[in-house]
Write an enzyme that holds these catalytic residues in place. Structure first.
Site, PDB file in Angstrom:
ATOM      1  N   LYS A 191      22.793  41.206  35.896  1.00  0.00           N
ATOM      2  CA  LYS A 191      23.580  40.805  37.095  1.00  0.00           C
ATOM      3  C   LYS A 191      24.432  42.117  37.542  1.00  0.00           C
ATOM      4  O   LYS A 191      25.478  42.431  37.215  1.00  0.00           O
ATOM      5  CB  LYS A 191      24.306  39.468  36.694  1.00  0.00           C
ATOM      6  CG  LYS A 191      24.783  38.569  37.723  1.00  0.00           C
ATOM      7  CD  LYS A 191      25.651  39.128  38.836  1.00  0.00           C
ATOM      8  CE  LYS A 191      27.085  39.287  38.764  1.00  0.00           C
ATOM      9  NZ  LYS A 191      27.579  39.959  39.700  1.00  0.00           N
ATOM     10  N   GLU A 266      33.247  47.219  27.941  1.00  0.00           N
ATOM     11  CA  GLU A 266      33.537  48.517  28.497  1.00  0.00           C
ATOM     12  C   GLU A 266      34.438  48.423  29.785  1.00  0.00           C
ATOM     13  O   GLU A 266      34.072  48.059  30.701  1.00  0.00           O
ATOM     14  CB  GLU A 266      32.398  49.533  29.059  1.00  0.00           C
ATOM     15  CG  GLU A 266      31.709  50.146  27.687  1.00  0.00           C
ATOM     16  CD  GLU A 266      30.566  51.057  28.277  1.00  0.00           C
ATOM     17  OE1 GLU A 266      29.573  51.158  27.161  1.00  0.00           O
ATOM     18  OE2 GLU A 266      30.643  51.526  29.113  1.00  0.00           O
ATOM     19  N   CYS A 300      36.063  55.035  35.378  1.00  0.00           N
ATOM     20  CA  CYS A 300      36.920  54.562  34.138  1.00  0.00           C
ATOM     21  C   CYS A 300      37.429  55.567  33.444  1.00  0.00           C
ATOM     22  O   CYS A 300      38.560  55.382  32.832  1.00  0.00           O
ATOM     23  CB  CYS A 300      36.121  53.402  33.214  1.00  0.00           C
ATOM     24  SG  CYS A 300      34.584  54.413  32.720  1.00  0.00           S
ATOM     25  N   GLU A 397      45.929  50.352  36.466  1.00  0.00           N
ATOM     26  CA  GLU A 397      44.627  51.486  36.920  1.00  0.00           C
ATOM     27  C   GLU A 397      44.708  51.394  38.299  1.00  0.00           C
ATOM     28  O   GLU A 397      44.114  50.062  38.842  1.00  0.00           O
ATOM     29  CB  GLU A 397      43.401  50.629  36.219  1.00  0.00           C
ATOM     30  CG  GLU A 397      42.346  51.453  36.232  1.00  0.00           C
ATOM     31  CD  GLU A 397      40.923  51.077  35.681  1.00  0.00           C
ATOM     32  OE1 GLU A 397      40.640  49.595  35.954  1.00  0.00           O
ATOM     33  OE2 GLU A 397      40.000  51.725  35.433  1.00  0.00           O
TER      34      GLU A 397
HETATM   35  P1  NAD Z   1      35.046  43.575  37.857  1.00  0.00           P
HETATM   36  O1  NAD Z   1      35.248  43.057  36.482  1.00  0.00           O
HETATM   37  O2  NAD Z   1      35.638  42.890  38.861  1.00  0.00           O
HETATM   38  O3  NAD Z   1      33.319  43.186  37.975  1.00  0.00           O
HETATM   39  C1  NAD Z   1      32.389  43.657  37.101  1.00  0.00           C
HETATM   40  C2  NAD Z   1      31.102  42.818  36.936  1.00  0.00           C
HETATM   41  O4  NAD Z   1      31.514  41.420  36.499  1.00  0.00           O
HETATM   42  C3  NAD Z   1      30.667  42.558  38.478  1.00  0.00           C
HETATM   43  O5  NAD Z   1      29.113  42.344  38.304  1.00  0.00           O
HETATM   44  C4  NAD Z   1      31.246  40.900  38.558  1.00  0.00           C
HETATM   45  O6  NAD Z   1      30.154  40.121  39.401  1.00  0.00           O
HETATM   46  C5  NAD Z   1      31.079  40.312  37.275  1.00  0.00           C
HETATM   47  N1  NAD Z   1      31.991  39.374  36.884  1.00  0.00           N
HETATM   48  C6  NAD Z   1      33.151  39.121  37.488  1.00  0.00           C
HETATM   49  N2  NAD Z   1      33.925  38.023  37.151  1.00  0.00           N
HETATM   50  C7  NAD Z   1      32.890  37.526  36.090  1.00  0.00           C
HETATM   51  C8  NAD Z   1      32.957  36.322  35.432  1.00  0.00           C
HETATM   52  N3  NAD Z   1      33.900  35.399  35.502  1.00  0.00           N
HETATM   53  N4  NAD Z   1      31.944  36.123  34.428  1.00  0.00           N
HETATM   54  C9  NAD Z   1      31.116  37.080  34.524  1.00  0.00           C
HETATM   55  N5  NAD Z   1      30.787  38.026  35.148  1.00  0.00           N
HETATM   56  C10 NAD Z   1      31.726  38.300  36.150  1.00  0.00           C
HETATM   57  O7  NAD Z   1      34.921  45.116  37.855  1.00  0.00           O
HETATM   58  P2  NAD Z   1      34.782  46.092  38.921  1.00  0.00           P
HETATM   59  O8  NAD Z   1      35.816  45.984  40.009  1.00  0.00           O
HETATM   60  O9  NAD Z   1      33.253  45.861  39.745  1.00  0.00           O
HETATM   61  O10 NAD Z   1      34.483  47.632  38.360  1.00  0.00           O
HETATM   62  C11 NAD Z   1      35.607  48.450  38.071  1.00  0.00           C
HETATM   63  C12 NAD Z   1      36.310  48.500  36.774  1.00  0.00           C
HETATM   64  O11 NAD Z   1      35.242  48.574  35.747  1.00  0.00           O
HETATM   65  C13 NAD Z   1      37.327  49.126  36.526  1.00  0.00           C
HETATM   66  O12 NAD Z   1      38.519  48.644  35.801  1.00  0.00           O
HETATM   67  C14 NAD Z   1      36.661  50.417  35.664  1.00  0.00           C
HETATM   68  O13 NAD Z   1      37.733  50.809  34.780  1.00  0.00           O
HETATM   69  C15 NAD Z   1      35.718  49.477  34.922  1.00  0.00           C
HETATM   70  N6  NAD Z   1      34.801  50.262  34.392  1.00  0.00           N
HETATM   71  C16 NAD Z   1      34.724  50.568  33.244  1.00  0.00           C
HETATM   72  C17 NAD Z   1      33.916  51.429  32.266  1.00  0.00           C
HETATM   73  C18 NAD Z   1      33.878  51.877  31.267  1.00  0.00           C
HETATM   74  O14 NAD Z   1      32.791  52.492  30.439  1.00  0.00           O
HETATM   75  N7  NAD Z   1      34.750  51.486  30.111  1.00  0.00           N
HETATM   76  C19 NAD Z   1      32.958  52.130  33.186  1.00  0.00           C
HETATM   77  C20 NAD Z   1      32.762  51.887  34.474  1.00  0.00           C
HETATM   78  C21 NAD Z   1      33.670  50.786  34.998  1.00  0.00           C
END
Ligand code: NAD
Length: 503
Positions: A191, A266, A300, A397
């Protein structure tokens, strides 16, 4: 014709197919719209124009995809390792062949500069190549000597898995999760993030062309609370590999609890880069700038907190201001661009809100702190000084090209400030004193630390965070541990004495 104009022409060529038929899901080897027929609009952060419509998957589509992954699992699990390896290598070749298309679409979809996305596309190929090469060792065995039993430990793929990815560097991150899952023998339902769906579609097409059997790799677009949630709750899905925000990670852990899902999370970071006064200052300066202002700071692992020793603070900050003011903000497809627009209006609003928050909390905006242009979500690279670690700009963040500089007196104070955060993803330490570096890294609460270096990813090493930055590790054999179950089998070597009951 300038490089930018030529690139925009090429981009239009690459986008034509998305404009015509939108971004489709992929279920059981077939490209398809959502069961409901619904779509959602996908627009570019560069000029806010509509790119295309995207299939709006929901519970029914996830169910079809999860069933397809479950049906395809036994044959994929039992496929000879060398054959599986061949398909994964063909995917890597396919990515290389379409690397420019992937990079251009990613730039337009996410706002990331071409100079970084060209590399990210090729890194995606490397991810497949690396895990393809590991396929033959994924099913390991360990024979523990015993007089009565030959004890064999093996690993078997856990089953169909869900992969949920965010919008920052979506192509690279998707390959990073999906390649080891497939190499392990798992089938996949992916997804992608709703804000950046293009490259995931190209990737699944490459897999089909590489000979991926139908149903092994499914992809359903849609929103988190709908399609994402259904994936985390589906009983056919045995594990979820998730990359995204910490609060979403916590939410999906709850969602997956009823079906006892294995979770790899992550999550976010507020990573410190600590510069001591004995550091190689020129190199430290380059690294500090690179690790927060590359990839739009939407990264991240970015070092968003600069901890600078008081004795060198003034000179370091003034050199920083000079360099930050020269960073080129512009069209992502212009080869000269170093920072493109932020991903979307909502994120732009969040990042720019910290300009006011910083001032209200008493910090100084030493560079940037403004919007750039009237259309698209461009912001100037920003540096906050006169800050302390209690301020929101030091604790939250921001996920943009925004750096908060905080002074420290000595090693003990640097460590206290570095660890005073809910997060623990990465840390960066600059010093020529090896003993101090060892002492400091030993106590620094982070999953990944680099000494006298920017973040350089080495695929076999563990990748992941501690505290609110995540649970679990990727990379090398760590990935196989996540996507596989350990299994023990004991073979009797003779007629050893079995306890007799009721005899
Ligand atoms: P997000 O958590 O808003 O969304 C990530 C994914 O989760 C999307 O595909 C979204 O549709 C899905 N999602 C949202 N709510 C959900 C639910 N209730 N159930 C299942 N899936 C759901 O994150 P974002 O804004 O897309 O990405 C940015 C974040 O990702 C930042 O916090 C960043 O630090 C983190 N990130 C972490 C790493 C790592 O390796 N630690 C790498 C890249 C990004």
């Amino acid at each position: 014709m300038t490089d930018l104009n030529a690139n925009v022409d090429k981009l239009n060529g690459y986008l034509a197919r998305f404009r015509e038929s939108g971004v489709l899901n992929q279920i059981a080897g077939k490209a398809c719209g959502a069961d409901s027929g619904e779509t959602f609009a996908n627009s570019s952060p560069v000029d806010e124009s509509l790119i295309c419509q995207v299939a709006k998957g929901s519970k029914k589509d996830i169910d079809a995809a999860a069933r397809a992954a479950a049906d395809a699992f036994p044959a994929w699990r039992d496929m000879p390792a060398l054959q599986r390896k061949k398909i994964l290598l063909a995917i890597a070749d396919g990515i290389v062949a379409r690397a420019e298309e992937i990079a251009f679409c990613e730039c337009w979809d996410t706002g990331q500069a071409l100079r970084f996305m060209s590399k990210a596309a090729l890194r995606g190929a490397e991810n497949f190549r690396y895990f393809a090469d590991q396929v033959t060792s994924a099913r390991d065995g360990q024979n523990l000597a015993s007089p009565t039993l030959m004890n064999i430990t093996s690993r078997v793929p856990i089953g169909p898995v869900g992969v949920i990815t965010p919008w920052n560097t979506p192509f690279m991150l998707s390959t990073w999760k999906i390649a080891p899952a497939l190499a392990s023998g798992c089938t996949v339902v992916h997804k992608p993030a709703e804000l950046s769906p293009l490259s995931a579609r190209i990737l699944v097409e490459i897999a089909e062309e590489a000979g991926m059997p139908a149903g092994v790799w499914n992809m359903v677009n849609g929103f988190g609370e709908d399609a994402g949630r259904a994936l985390t709750e589906h009983e056919a899905i045995k594990a979820i590999a998730f990359v995204g925000e910490s609060r979403t990670g916590s939410l999906i852990s709850k969602q997956g609890a009823d079906t006892l899902k294995r979770m790899h999370l992550e999550l976010g970071g507020k990573n410190p880069v600590v510069v001591f006064d004995d550091a190689d200052i020129d190199r430290a300066l380059d690294a500090v700038i690179f690790m927060i202002y590359s990839i739009n700071g939407e990264r991240c692992t970015s070092s968003s907190r600069l901890l600078i020793q008081e004795s060198i603070r003034d000179s370091f900050e003034s050199r920083l201001v000079e360099r930050v003011n020269k960073i080129k903000v512009g069209h992502p497809l212009d080869p000269a661009t170093e920072i493109g627009p932020l991903i979307a209006q909502e994120h732009f609003d969040k990042v720019t809100s910290y300009f006011d928050i910083a001032s209200q909390d008493g910090a100084t905006i030493a560079a940037g702190g403004t919007r750039v242009g009237d259309t698209g979500f461009f912001v100037s690279p920003t540096l906050f000084t006169q800050a302390n670690n209690q301020m929101r700009i030091a604790q939250e963040e921001i996920f943009g090209p925004v750096l908060t500089s905080i002074p420290f007196k000595d090693e003990a104070e640097a460590l206290q400030i570095a660890n005073d955060t809910q997060y623990g993803l990465t840390g960066y330490v600059w010093t020529k004193d090896l003993t101090r570096a060892l002492r400091f890294t030993d106590k620094l609460e982070a999953g990944m630390i680099w000494v006298n270096s920017e973040n350089v990813r080495h695929l076999p090493t563990p990748f992941g965070g501690v505290k609110a930055s995540g649970i679990g590790r990727d990379g090398g054999d760590y990935s196989f541990d996540f996507y596989m179950e350990q299994k023990h089998v004991g073979f009797a070597l003779g007629d050893h004495k079995i306890p007799r009951l009721g005899a």
